[in-house]
Structure formats: C-alpha cells, structure tokens
Design an enzyme around this catalytic site. Sequence first.
Site, PDB file in Angstrom:
ATOM      1  N   ILE A  30     -24.306  36.519   0.154  1.00  0.00           N
ATOM      2  CA  ILE A  30     -23.466  35.689  -0.704  1.00  0.00           C
ATOM      3  C   ILE A  30     -23.159  36.413  -2.015  1.00  0.00           C
ATOM      4  O   ILE A  30     -22.034  36.347  -2.524  1.00  0.00           O
ATOM      5  CB  ILE A  30     -24.141  34.335  -0.978  1.00  0.00           C
ATOM      6  CG1 ILE A  30     -24.290  33.538   0.325  1.00  0.00           C
ATOM      7  CG2 ILE A  30     -23.343  33.525  -1.991  1.00  0.00           C
ATOM      8  CD1 ILE A  30     -25.108  32.262   0.185  1.00  0.00           C
ATOM      9  N   SER A  42     -29.845  25.765  -2.780  1.00  0.00           N
ATOM     10  CA  SER A  42     -29.733  25.618  -1.334  1.00  0.00           C
ATOM     11  C   SER A  42     -29.685  24.132  -1.005  1.00  0.00           C
ATOM     12  O   SER A  42     -30.083  23.295  -1.823  1.00  0.00           O
ATOM     13  CB  SER A  42     -30.945  26.252  -0.651  1.00  0.00           C
ATOM     14  OG  SER A  42     -31.008  25.936   0.732  1.00  0.00           O
ATOM     15  N   TYR A  53     -40.244  28.027  -0.193  1.00  0.00           N
ATOM     16  CA  TYR A  53     -38.826  28.192  -0.526  1.00  0.00           C
ATOM     17  C   TYR A  53     -38.225  26.868  -0.995  1.00  0.00           C
ATOM     18  O   TYR A  53     -37.548  26.805  -2.027  1.00  0.00           O
ATOM     19  CB  TYR A  53     -38.082  28.705   0.712  1.00  0.00           C
ATOM     20  CG  TYR A  53     -36.593  28.862   0.546  1.00  0.00           C
ATOM     21  CD1 TYR A  53     -36.061  29.977  -0.093  1.00  0.00           C
ATOM     22  CD2 TYR A  53     -35.712  27.918   1.055  1.00  0.00           C
ATOM     23  CE1 TYR A  53     -34.689  30.137  -0.227  1.00  0.00           C
ATOM     24  CE2 TYR A  53     -34.341  28.064   0.922  1.00  0.00           C
ATOM     25  CZ  TYR A  53     -33.834  29.177   0.284  1.00  0.00           C
ATOM     26  OH  TYR A  53     -32.467  29.318   0.155  1.00  0.00           O
ATOM     27  N   SER A  71     -25.812  35.999   6.609  1.00  0.00           N
ATOM     28  CA  SER A  71     -26.240  37.037   5.674  1.00  0.00           C
ATOM     29  C   SER A  71     -27.498  37.664   6.249  1.00  0.00           C
ATOM     30  O   SER A  71     -28.033  37.201   7.254  1.00  0.00           O
ATOM     31  CB  SER A  71     -26.514  36.446   4.290  1.00  0.00           C
ATOM     32  OG  SER A  71     -27.760  35.787   4.271  1.00  0.00           O
TER      33      SER A  71
END
Length: 330
Positions: free
Chosen positions: A59, A189, A202, A237
């Site tokens: 990104i 996110s 995360y 990605s």
Amino acid sequence: MDIFSVVGALYCLYILIWFLIACIADCDVITFLAVHFGKSPGSEFSRKVVWVTGASSGIGEALAKKLARYNARLVISARRKDELERVKQECLALNRKLKDKDILVLDFDMLDYAVHESKFKKVVDHFGKLDLLISNAGRSQRARWQSIELEVDKSMFDLNVFSLINLNRIAVRYFSKTGNVGGLAITSSIAGIIGAPDCGSYTGAKHALHGYFESLRNEIRSNKISITMLCPGPVFSDIVREAFTTKMGEKVNKVYQPTERRMTADRCAYLCLVAIANKLDESWQALFPLIIVTYFLRNYSFLISRLMTLVDVKGIITKVRGTRYDLNEE
C-alpha cells in the site's frame, strides 16, 4: 399522512440508500460519497510535500505512485534503500514533471527512535516544509491468541504503535509551532475497528492507534491539523511474508495468489487519498461483503459473540465465490 409517518418513511429511505451503497461500494458510505462528490486528490496534492513511511512495497508503494501521478513532492521511507530507489525511479517515470529533487529517499528503521528528529529535520530542510505525513509502516500477524509469546506483543506495539506515535508527535509539534495547515494519515486496518481472530497482537496494536489518534483529534479540534484513520481490509501486498506468528523470529512467509479475492493496492491507495483529501476522520477500504459485515459488527456489538459461533474458527470468513475472505489488512 402525519409528520411522524413522513419522518419514518424518510428514515427508511435513508437506511435503504445507505444499505444499497454499502453493498455496491468497495469502501464505507462516506468515502463512497467523497469519491463521487468530494474533492479530487489530483488537485489537492499537487506540489504538496507528502511523506509516506513503509513506501518500499504494498500500500505504501501504491500511495507513493498515486501521489507522483498527482504531482506531489514526495518523501519515501523504509528500511530497504534499494527498494526505495526503485520506487523513486518508477514514480519519476509516471510523471515527467517531477524532478529528482522532488522525491527524497530516507532509508531508516522506524524502531530507531533516536533518528526520528533528524530525519524529520532533513525533510523540512530539503523541501522547506511538510504538508502531510502518511504513517504506513507496520507489520501484520497470524497467530492463535493463547499461543502468542509476550515478546511478540511487545515487538508488535513497538513497531505498529510506539514508533508511529513518536514520529507523529514530532509532526504535530512542527505543525503547531509553524502554524502550517498540515495533515496526518495513519494506516490502521479493519482489524483496528473490530476484534479480528488469529492476530491478537496486530489487532490490539491497531485498536491502540485509534485510541491515540481519537484522543489527539479531540485535543486539537480548533487547530488546522487533519487526522485520517485508514482502515483497509484484505489487499494484495507482500506484507504477510514478514508477518509475526506466535514466536519471535518466526515469519508467516506466505504469498497470496492472484485468484484470491482481495483489493488491489492501487485501488486501496486511491480510496485512501480520497479520504485524506476530503479530511475524513476514518475511511474503510474493502471488497463486498466486508463493509456490510464491519458496519454490522461495529453497530451491533452485542451480537458479535453469537455470530462468532457461526463462523470459521480461523477468523470471520464469508464465502464469496468459493474464496476465503478474512478481516485483516495484508
């Protein structure tokens, strides 16, 4: 028809329109409206000085290339200088108006907090100012919650939260001291909005970012600093190659196949820049049906525990054309 019936009918129409947009869009409804009726990134970023961290791939690379097309002057940073130089040359090839001096390469490790001040000074010395900092550097994870070593949690927060907070505090002090109209954009996110299974460290780090920057936004409402939280869902990605697992030193080292259902980094970057150009507080970017799922889980949190019993234990996964579709930005 009395006034209550009219209001009720209008509200039902509003909900219907909102639902239809959420079904056809690859972003939240407000971002969708900004795409079609808001400010154009092409005009908003021309000749602006924009710093993109984590710009060597994924990104971040896509953001740099989009900004180059929009004639922005760029600072691109990451650890891998050779990849940054590649991105720089590809950006220059996309816009012949840009000169070599219009793209500054800063290779450094975000975890080296001691160099943040000097790197920021180098940006201001080179361009004379900074207009926008896009904090995109970070690392993903795939791990079962109960198996994660505490050192992994600490490492995740060091990179995805504390290094980012440190650099953004320098930027806020700069904007406040100079009086410049500036902006911060932070890549979070969908996992920063709802609790995504199988990536506890995360998810926790991304939630923390929303807390930090919502607090900042409420402190500086009267100032000329915009803050945009960017919340991608699954994106093509290579970030998952380096993703944490349960143990320090381990990597997921997975490559996604072109047949998988994911948004392209180029499309994600465009939607992110639309959100930043229109100074949206928050923007989601994901393919159907994740936008609907996210609205549902965010607004009807009391149903989450029941929903979790109906889905794959490996994550919130919806079957779409025979593919697995999870919540994590990758």
